[in-house]
Motif scaffolding. Structure first.
Motif, PDB file in Angstrom:
ATOM      1  N   PRO A 201       0.479  -1.410  -0.102  1.00 48.43           N
ATOM      2  CA  PRO A 201       0.067   0.158   0.013  1.00 48.43           C
ATOM      3  C   PRO A 201       0.836   1.121   0.152  1.00 48.43           C
ATOM      4  CG  PRO A 201      -0.269  -1.777   1.995  1.00 48.43           C
ATOM      5  CD  PRO A 201       0.545  -1.806   1.288  1.00 48.43           C
ATOM      6  N   ILE A 202       0.255   2.173  -0.634  1.00 44.54           N
ATOM      7  CA  ILE A 202       0.665   3.836  -0.553  1.00 44.54           C
ATOM      8  C   ILE A 202       0.537   4.290   0.467  1.00 44.54           C
ATOM      9  CG2 ILE A 202       0.744   6.075  -1.326  1.00 44.54           C
ATOM     10  CD1 ILE A 202       1.755   4.161  -3.403  1.00 44.54           C
ATOM     11  N   THR A 203       1.685   4.526   1.321  1.00 39.88           N
ATOM     12  CA  THR A 203       1.484   4.744   3.216  1.00 39.88           C
ATOM     13  C   THR A 203       2.055   6.348   2.888  1.00 39.88           C
ATOM     14  OG1 THR A 203       3.606   4.770   3.639  1.00 39.88           O
ATOM     15  CG2 THR A 203       2.406   2.826   3.621  1.00 39.88           C
ATOM     16  N   ALA A 204       1.938   6.743   1.667  1.00 44.85           N
ATOM     17  CA  ALA A 204       2.070   8.434   2.437  1.00 44.85           C
ATOM     18  C   ALA A 204       2.462   9.300   1.320  1.00 44.85           C
ATOM     19  CB  ALA A 204       3.127   9.149   2.926  1.00 44.85           C
ATOM     20  N   LEU A 205       1.911  10.780   0.703  1.00 42.43           N
ATOM     21  CA  LEU A 205       1.942  10.763  -0.788  1.00 42.43           C
ATOM     22  C   LEU A 205       1.882  12.974  -0.801  1.00 42.43           C
ATOM     23  CD1 LEU A 205       1.425   9.746  -3.229  1.00 42.43           C
ATOM     24  CD2 LEU A 205      -1.047  10.053  -3.253  1.00 42.43           C
ATOM     25  N   GLU A 206       3.234  13.302  -1.588  1.00 37.00           N
ATOM     26  CA  GLU A 206       3.061  15.008  -1.385  1.00 37.00           C
ATOM     27  C   GLU A 206       3.724  14.927  -1.992  1.00 37.00           C
ATOM     28  OE1 GLU A 206       1.825  16.183   1.450  1.00 37.00           O
ATOM     29  OE2 GLU A 206       1.220  15.057   2.129  1.00 37.00           O
ATOM     30  N   TRP A 207       2.966  16.057  -3.220  1.00 36.36           N
ATOM     31  CA  TRP A 207       3.534  16.916  -3.654  1.00 36.36           C
ATOM     32  C   TRP A 207       4.727  18.100  -3.359  1.00 36.36           C
ATOM     33  CZ3 TRP A 207       2.066  15.675  -8.867  1.00 36.36           C
ATOM     34  CH2 TRP A 207       0.638  15.023  -9.354  1.00 36.36           C
ATOM     35  N   ASP A 208       5.599  17.992  -4.785  1.00 33.90           N
ATOM     36  CA  ASP A 208       7.011  18.850  -3.701  1.00 33.90           C
ATOM     37  C   ASP A 208       6.194  20.819  -4.217  1.00 33.90           C
ATOM     38  OD1 ASP A 208       9.332  20.100  -4.600  1.00 33.90           O
ATOM     39  OD2 ASP A 208      10.260  18.758  -5.802  1.00 33.90           O
ATOM     40  N   PRO A 209       6.586  21.353  -3.437  1.00 36.90           N
ATOM     41  CA  PRO A 209       5.566  22.430  -3.702  1.00 36.90           C
ATOM     42  C   PRO A 209       6.378  23.523  -4.532  1.00 36.90           C
ATOM     43  CG  PRO A 209       7.212  22.251  -1.681  1.00 36.90           C
ATOM     44  CD  PRO A 209       7.273  20.400  -1.984  1.00 36.90           C
ATOM     45  N   LEU A 210       7.879  23.017  -4.681  1.00 37.74           N
ATOM     46  CA  LEU A 210       8.705  23.561  -5.923  1.00 37.74           C
ATOM     47  C   LEU A 210       7.970  23.530  -6.951  1.00 37.74           C
ATOM     48  CD1 LEU A 210      11.676  24.273  -3.623  1.00 37.74           C
ATOM     49  CD2 LEU A 210       9.854  26.199  -4.470  1.00 37.74           C
ATOM     50  N   SER A 211       7.791  22.557  -7.602  1.00 40.02           N
ATOM     51  CA  SER A 211       7.880  21.341  -8.836  1.00 40.02           C
ATOM     52  C   SER A 211       5.883  21.792  -9.394  1.00 40.02           C
ATOM     53  CB  SER A 211       8.555  20.160  -8.821  1.00 40.02           C
ATOM     54  OG  SER A 211       8.098  19.894  -9.851  1.00 40.02           O
ATOM     55  N   THR A 212       6.012  21.225 -10.390  1.00 37.93           N
ATOM     56  CA  THR A 212       4.195  21.461 -10.903  1.00 37.93           C
ATOM     57  C   THR A 212       4.621  19.582 -10.897  1.00 37.93           C
ATOM     58  OG1 THR A 212       5.004  21.172 -13.101  1.00 37.93           O
ATOM     59  CG2 THR A 212       3.773  23.299 -11.885  1.00 37.93           C
ATOM     60  N   ASP A 213       5.647  18.789 -10.471  1.00 38.98           N
ATOM     61  CA  ASP A 213       5.383  17.597 -11.620  1.00 38.98           C
ATOM     62  C   ASP A 213       5.889  16.332 -10.073  1.00 38.98           C
ATOM     63  OD1 ASP A 213       4.047  18.241 -14.126  1.00 38.98           O
ATOM     64  OD2 ASP A 213       5.866  18.721 -14.852  1.00 38.98           O
ATOM     65  N   TYR A 214       6.531  17.006  -9.681  1.00 36.13           N
ATOM     66  CA  TYR A 214       8.098  15.904  -9.095  1.00 36.13           C
ATOM     67  C   TYR A 214       6.824  15.346  -7.598  1.00 36.13           C
ATOM     68  CZ  TYR A 214      11.535  16.878 -11.842  1.00 36.13           C
ATOM     69  OH  TYR A 214      13.373  16.795 -12.790  1.00 36.13           O
ATOM     70  N   LEU A 215       7.054  14.324  -6.919  1.00 35.95           N
ATOM     71  CA  LEU A 215       6.064  14.042  -5.960  1.00 35.95           C
ATOM     72  C   LEU A 215       6.625  12.359  -5.078  1.00 35.95           C
ATOM     73  CD1 LEU A 215       2.750  13.704  -5.444  1.00 35.95           C
ATOM     74  CD2 LEU A 215       2.960  11.578  -6.922  1.00 35.95           C
ATOM     75  N   LEU A 216       6.396  12.666  -3.877  1.00 40.26           N
ATOM     76  CA  LEU A 216       7.475  12.235  -2.718  1.00 40.26           C
ATOM     77  C   LEU A 216       6.185  10.961  -2.695  1.00 40.26           C
ATOM     78  CD1 LEU A 216       8.980  14.118  -0.475  1.00 40.26           C
ATOM     79  CD2 LEU A 216      10.463  11.979  -1.925  1.00 40.26           C
ATOM     80  N   VAL A 217       6.559   9.703  -2.971  1.00 35.07           N
ATOM     81  CA  VAL A 217       5.480   9.065  -2.543  1.00 35.07           C
ATOM     82  C   VAL A 217       6.129   7.466  -1.268  1.00 35.07           C
ATOM     83  CG1 VAL A 217       4.394   6.948  -3.414  1.00 35.07           C
ATOM     84  CG2 VAL A 217       5.014   9.088  -4.947  1.00 35.07           C
ATOM     85  N   ALA A 218       5.701   7.065  -1.190  1.00 33.54           N
ATOM     86  CA  ALA A 218       5.719   6.201   0.477  1.00 33.54           C
ATOM     87  C   ALA A 218       5.160   4.684   0.056  1.00 33.54           C
ATOM     88  CB  ALA A 218       6.275   6.964   1.835  1.00 33.54           C
ATOM     89  N   ASN A 219       6.208   3.546   0.104  1.00 32.54           N
ATOM     90  CA  ASN A 219       4.769   1.878   0.189  1.00 32.54           C
ATOM     91  C   ASN A 219       5.162   1.814   1.457  1.00 32.54           C
ATOM     92  OD1 ASN A 219       5.333   2.663  -3.018  1.00 32.54           O
ATOM     93  ND2 ASN A 219       4.151   1.020  -2.823  1.00 32.54           N
ATOM     94  N   LEU A 220       4.618   1.078   1.734  1.00 39.05           N
ATOM     95  CA  LEU A 220       5.197   0.314   2.934  1.00 39.05           C
ATOM     96  C   LEU A 220       6.618  -0.957   3.636  1.00 39.05           C
ATOM     97  CD1 LEU A 220       3.974  -0.447   6.072  1.00 39.05           C
ATOM     98  CD2 LEU A 220       2.521  -2.393   5.386  1.00 39.05           C
ATOM     99  N   HIS A 221       6.270  -0.940   2.443  1.00 43.84           N
ATOM    100  CA  HIS A 221       7.331  -2.209   2.133  1.00 43.84           C
ATOM    101  C   HIS A 221       8.604  -1.571   1.013  1.00 43.84           C
ATOM    102  CE1 HIS A 221       5.498  -4.653   4.030  1.00 43.84           C
ATOM    103  NE2 HIS A 221       3.837  -4.790   3.427  1.00 43.84           N
ATOM    104  N   ASN A 222       8.272  -0.744   0.420  1.00 43.16           N
ATOM    105  CA  ASN A 222       9.068  -1.077  -0.989  1.00 43.16           C
ATOM    106  C   ASN A 222       9.981   1.073  -0.485  1.00 43.16           C
ATOM    107  OD1 ASN A 222      10.128  -2.272  -3.363  1.00 43.16           O
ATOM    108  ND2 ASN A 222       7.824  -2.910  -2.602  1.00 43.16           N
ATOM    109  N   GLY A 223       9.594   1.696   0.287  1.00 36.20           N
ATOM    110  CA  GLY A 223      10.246   2.527   0.308  1.00 36.20           C
ATOM    111  C   GLY A 223       9.640   3.633   0.403  1.00 36.20           C
TER     112      GLY A 223
END
Length: 1235
Positions: A201-223
């Motif tokens: 599962p995706i556990t966390a998700l946040e858009w980069d505040p300085l970019s229109t396209d970049y995104l930080l994604v956290a998966n429970l097991h895959n970091g």
């Protein structure tokens, strides 16, 4: 006024189940427990977060919360009851509600492109958008975001790109939607999952505040990955130091571009990252338990600036007299210290606000229960320890003085329904669970030592440890059996219901409480009033007829079982009330627990008020202590019948010498809720010269007298001689410029140019090396360098400043540093150390040749000590802890302010007890408290006509040496028949009513107006006093040289006319004039006492009476309006926010305000200046909402109802109003009596 007062609140923890359970906006943050949202706000004055509100409209588990990015007052929440609610945080009310969300919302967010639209989604979609207001209001479905192949964990709108949204799924994939672009469903799964059915599962998700396209994604097991939502590629995969680490939450640090933080889900490690590095830059281990949620405050709290002597001189001078810039942080340090505050939520329910730059908690609410609390019990041998049992599978033990958890059980026990302490000091708790049987938990060792399984998998609803035989425990279960066993598991008895159940106090599942006489086997009383099943019952251990019940209707009711009367109903809990308990040695402090996940503490003392006054008036034991038969007689006054009161009586009777002191102290501690009364009495004993060896063991944990502070802290320091600090994480190599500077410094050192070496070391940031050799230049240079370092560290708000200030003896700078951060206890400690000479000033002259120790004399330090004590007292006082505030003043022997704090906190009985013991030094304040308490006995509607209360009022006033005028007021106000009034006159050494009439006529002929008014009020025709007194006051006001002190005594005396005489039709004109004059003079008295919250209300009250009633008084509405505006302008209360500049007052406003001040003059009781603040003033209610008829705002803390039974004002405002204007704000002529 409510008879049961809330005096403590243990807030719930943050739930660890759903994703979006914490949020922040500006200087507020919020988190949600199961059924309620807790909102905290920064108090800028003291730089600390305080509980602002508890919002609890949802009936099932809250699933997500979201703060509006456009409006800091708007807040949304979603729940498993398929509803979404929009709140106004400031007004603490529901603004809009959507009751059918077509599924349980799993995630919720405000739409960034619309100010009043909220989006929510259930597990498979679709995404609904609710426009709350306007012409397009209603719910619409997102055109593309539906028909997903995997459940949605959470979703995020892009904060800048309109309409762009990303969904995270339980299979580890993302779905991205963007207007005008192709929709991407279920993309960017981690590579290791491609081609498999495994879920991550995706556990966390946040858009980069300085970019229109970049995104930080956290998966429970895959970091964690940084991905590009346009090219659908992974830019960076971040690596953890340990393969076992996993992440459930992350957040960008908006104040540090490219930087983000994560929280490990197994252990509470906060990691700081930069997108340019695949490994963490810094790691902080904050707790043993893992993180559940993270949120960075977008605008970190603003600290109060330090008042430094050399704040303008921030440049640094080198040995060659060239100005060089302040030292910059190395690259590694710059990465390591992002300026920001992280809201941290942990798996155990803990919530905190962590200052990443200073590496310290600004706020930590640790170990709160996150689910229904089914039971609570006080420790038999310690009334300060309270154990609670919860649906979350844990038992927690709380110190109710500090409201902090001191022990928690290992958990994973399923639902814990009931607990029971072992008798005495065995330090064990027996627990009963829903499916796992019973157990015994050793509190000190922190482990389970025994388990019981005789009931199988059936739920055990109640468990009771026998306090007569410590080897026996009884349980009763859903299997219909009550089992009594020994602690080693041997079954002694097994009863099948409906046979008697030993030791398990349990109410029936219905809406009434039935009282049975077991000798006759009949029901003797049915108490009706609850509207849902009753779940908690508690007999008071001292008052045999007092029964308290808690119900699923969210209320607590207190009953007089003699006649079935409900004495009070408490509505503060937000859900079903389950457990009720009190400790026999503190019988009038009750704890309650509820499905709202809170524990609340209550004082029942107002229910037995005459008892306290009987003790203060030193009445005989028969008026205080009795047997049960006497106490349960219908209509009998309350009498103490329990063990504690009998023990106190025996101990007092054994005492030789001044037994009254002990009697006052012991009963005071018995009646007072936790929160400082024991501490207060310890300080009183120290001031009265008690030997230090007699102080209790826990004295050093409270507020200590100044002569003990350093001694006790020193012994504590010796216990902590070895403190190990550990730091995680690696660094980044030093740049070549640093290497060159180091080389140059080494050459200077070898050439003997020590000062140049020191300056280069400072430039490199290596202060310790510079300071270690600086004395080689001169002590003067070393001292200057130390001061420069201290100034820099203070600007950085770094705790490392402390040794530098101590070393150079700069006490004032250090006290200022601590005070600016709200660390008032630390400031007090430093000031006391300076007073005792423990911080020495180096005998070094300053640049102008004068000695630097000048102005740092013992007198200066004593003044500093008193100033810090006063500020610490004010911090306690405004937080609703008047008793602890008084302790701060007693610690430096400021008896006047200590007594004033008790009176301003309405702790009148405690103030009189303490004042009586302290004697002459507290006499003036004690007399004022006695006067107010006598007024309390004069509440006409409830008790004054009772002879018992009338005589109590007389006894209290008799304790004041110069009491003739007070006794005359009492007699004037007493509403009995002529015979009863004459009887009271005789008790007070006053002539009978006929003689008073003759005296009034004689004195009127002599021209003594004050005495004339007094004797007319005491006569058969008291209304004759009105025209005389009012005419005199009006004549004074027509003049220009009047003052408050020349008018107040006359109006105060007139206000004691009997209410029924004032209400006569023939007195209507005089009544109106008296109310107007009292309102106006009350407003001026409120200005004098700085009762700022009621000054506008008193002016408005007077203006409204002038408008509506035909009167002839020397006051005009325009004049009142101008005076109020002048007061507002000159005291700068009209500024809308602290940031905006104030409009300076005009010249005419200054003139008017100076005239007002000349009439008002100084308050004779100096300590009484400042607003009143009773215990519990800052404790929000869950569901008992009342709006003040004075301010139009929701009332926080205790409520006072006016005579119509509907209009309400806060108890604090009622107390202040009654002290400056005796008549009700409703303008009826009824006296206000909130004391």
């Amino acid at each position: 006024m409510s008879q049961v007062r809330q005096v403590g609140l243990l807030a719930a923890g943050c739930q660890p189940w759903n994703k979006d359970v914490c949020a922040a906006s500006g200087d507020r943050f919020a988190y949600c427990a199961t059924l309620a949202i807790y909102i905290y706000q920064l108090d800028h004055r003291y730089n600390e977060f305080k509980l602002l509100a508890i919002m609890s409209e949802h009936k099932k588990t809250i699933t997500a919360i979201s703060w509006s990015p456009h409006n800091p007052d708007m807040f949304a929440s979603a729940s498993a009851d398929s509803s979404v609610i929009i709140w106004n945080v400031t007004e603490q009310k529901v603004v809009a509600r959507l009751d059918d969300t077509k599924g349980i919302p799993a995630s919720l967010s405000w739409c960034w492109n619309a100010g009043d639209a909220v989006a929510f989604v259930s597990h498979r979609g679709p995404l609904y958008i609710w426009i709350i207001s306007g012409p397009d209001s209603g719910v619409t479905v997102h055109r593309e975001a539906h028909s997903f192949l995997s459940d949605i964990s959470l979703f995020r709108w892009h904060p800048k790109k309109k309409g762009k949204v990303v969904f995270g799924h339980t299979d580890g994939s993302l779905s991205i939607f963007q207007p005008g672009s192709k929709n991407q469903k279920h993309v960017l799964r981690p590579e290791s999952l491609e081609g498999t059915d495994e879920e991550d599962p995706i556990t966390a998700l946040e858009w980069d505040p300085l970019s229109t396209d970049y995104l930080l994604v956290a998966n429970l097991h895959n970091g964690i990955r940084l991905v590009d939502s346009e090219s659908l590629s992974c830019i960076t995969t971040f690596n953890f130091p340990s393969a076992a680490a996993s992440v459930q939450c992350l957040a960008w640090v908006s104040s540090a571009p490219g930087m983000f933080i994560t929280g490990d889900s197994q252990v509470g490690v906060l990691r700081v990252w930069n997108v340019s590095h695949a490994t963490p830059i810094e790691n902080f281990k904050l707790k043993k338990t893992g993180f559940h949620g993270l949120h960075v405050l977008s605008s970190p709290p603003k600290k109060k600036s330090c008042s430094l002597q050399h704040s303008t001189k921030n440049h640094y001078t080198s040995s060659t007299s060239e100005a060089i810039p302040p030292p910059t942080l190395t690259q590694n340090q710059a990465y390591s210290l992002p300026p920001g505050h992280a809201v941290c939520c942990f798996m155990d329910g803990g919530v905190g606000l962590y200052d990443m730059g200073a590496r310290k908690w600004d706020f930590l609410r640790d170990l709160g229960h996150v689910e229904t609390i089914f039971d609570c019990k006080f420790k038999p041998d310690n009334p300060d320890l309270l154990a609670t049992a919860s649906f979350d599978g844990t038992i927690k033990v709380w110190d109710i003085n500090t409201l902090t958890a001191v022990y928690t059980s290992p958990g994973n026990e399923g639902v814990i329904y009931s607990i029971s302490w072992a008798p005495g000091d065995l330090n064990c708790i027996a627990g009963a669970t829903s499916k796992n049987g019973g157990f015994i938990w050793d509190v000190q060792k922190g482990k389970m030592i025994t388990r019981f399984s005789e009931h199988g998998k059936n739920g055990i609803f109640c468990i009771a440890w026998s306090h007569k035989d410590s080897k026996r425990i009884a349980t009763c279960s859903s299997d219909g059996f009550c089992i009594i066993r020994t602690i080693d598991g041997k079954v002694l008895h097994k009863y099948k219901h409906p046979a008697a159940v030993f030791g398990c106090d349990w109410s029936q599942n219905n809406k009434t409480v039935r009282i049975w006489d077991y000798t006759q086997d009949t029901c003797i009383k049915v108490l009706s009033g609850h509207t849902a099943p009753v779940r908690g019952l508690m007999w008071n251990p001292e008052i045999p007829y007092l029964l308290v019940s808690g119900s699923w209707d969210h209320t607590i009711r207190v009953w007089d079982t003699r006649d079935g009367t409900c004495l009070d109903t408490v509505c503060d809990h937000g859900a079903d009330v389950y457990g009720l308990t009190c400790h026999p040695s503190r019988p009038f402090t009750m704890a309650s627990c509820s499905r709202d996940s809170t524990v609340r503490l209550w004082s029942l003392t107002p229910l037995i008020n005459p008892l306290q006054i009987n003790i203060l008036a030193d009445r005989c034991w028969d008026k205080i202590i009795g047997n049960t038969d006497r106490a349960v007689e219908s209509g009998a006054p309350p009498l103490l019948c329990g063990k504690v009161s009998r023990d106190i009586k025996q101990d007092v009777e054994k005492k030789t010498g001044n037994a009254r002191v002990k009697k006052l102290r012991w009963f005071s501690e018995c009646f007072s809720p936790p929160g400082g009364s024991k501490n207060l009495w310890d300080l009183v004993a120290v001031i009265k010269g008690q030997d230090d060896s007699l102080l209790p063991q826990n004295y050093c944990k409270g507020i200590m007298h100044m002569k003990h502070l350093i001694r006790f802290r020193m012994s504590r320091a010796q216990e902590l001689t070895t403190v190990k600090m550990s730091k995680f994480g690696g660094g980044i190599g030093a740049p070549s410029k640093e290497e060159r500077l180091k080389e140059a410094a080494e050459i200077h050192l070898r050439l003997g140019q020590i000062q140049r070496y020191c300056e280069l070391m400072v430039e490199l940031g290596e202060w310790d090396k510079a300071l270690s050799v600086a004395p080689g230049v001169s002590m003067k240079y070393w001292r200057k360098l130390m001061q420069r370092r201290a100034d820099q560290l203070i600007q950085e708000e770094n705790d490392d400043v402390i040794p530098y200030c101590v070393a150079v003896g700069d006490v004032k700078k250090l006290v200022s540093f601590f005070t600016s951060r709200g660390q008032l206890k630390e400031a007090l400690l430093v000031a006391q150390a300076a007073c005792e000479g423990n911080i020495q000033i180096s005998p070094v002259s300053t640049t102008d040749g004068s000695s630097n120790s000048g102005g740092n004399s013992t007198d200066d330090y004593n003044e500093l000590l008193h100033k810090v004590s006063k500020e610490l007292a004010e911090w306690y006082f405004q937080d609703g802890h008047a008793v602890l505030a008084a302790c701060c003043h007693l610690a430096v022997e400021n008896i006047e302010l200590a007594m004033a704090n008790l009176i301003r906190g309405n702790e009148l009985e405690l103030a009189i007890s303490v004042g009586t013991v302290l004697g002459e030094s507290a006499a003036q304040a004690t007399h004022y408290a006695l006067e107010l308490l006598a007024r309390k006995c004069m509440t006409v509607t409830t008790c004054f006509q009772s002879l018992g209360y009338r005589d109590l009022a007389v006894d209290l006033l008799m304790m004041i040496p110069d009491n003739k005028l007070q006794l005359a007021k009492l007699c004037a106000f007493y509403p009995g028949c002529t015979e009863e009034i004459n009887d009271l006159h005789e008790k007070c050494n006053l002539p009978d009513v006929e003689e008073c009439m003759r005296l009034a006529e004689t004195i009127q002929a002599d021209g003594d107006i004050f005495e004339t008014i007094k004797y007319y009020l005491l006569s058969t025709e008291p209304e004759k006093a009105l025209p005389i007194g009012i005419q005199y006051v009006k004549e004074q006001l027509w003049g220009s040289d009047w003052t408050l002190d020349s008018i107040c005594p006359y109006l105060d005396l007139l206000s004691y006319i009997r209410t029924e005489r004032l209400a006569l039709h023939k007195c209507s004109e005089f009544r109106n004039e008296l109310l107007i004059l009292c309102g106006y003079i009350g407003a001026l008295l409120a200005i004098r006492r700085q009762y700022n919250s009621i000054v506008p209300a008193l002016y408005e009250y007077t203006s409204q009476l002038l408008k509506r009633r035909e009167v002839s008084v020397p006051l005009k509405i325009e004049q009142l309006s101008e005076e109020l505006d002048a007061w507002r302008a000159c005291t700068q209360l009209n500024k809308p926010t602290s940031e905006l500049p104030c409009t300076p007052p005009s010249e005419s406003q200054r003139t008017m305000y100076s005239i007002l001040l000349s009439r008002i003059q100084e308050e004779p009781l100096k300590g009484m200046v400042g607003p009143d603040c009773v215990t519990g003033s800052n404790l929000p209610s869950h569901s008992d909402v009342h709006i003040s008829c004075l301010t139009g705002l929701r009332i926080q803390g205790p409520v006072f109802f006016l005579e119509d039974g509907k209009s309400a004002i806060s108890l604090n405002d009622a107390l202040m109003w009654a002290k400056v204007n005796p008549f009700s704000p409703l303008g009826t002529g009824v006296r206000l009596n909130p004391f």
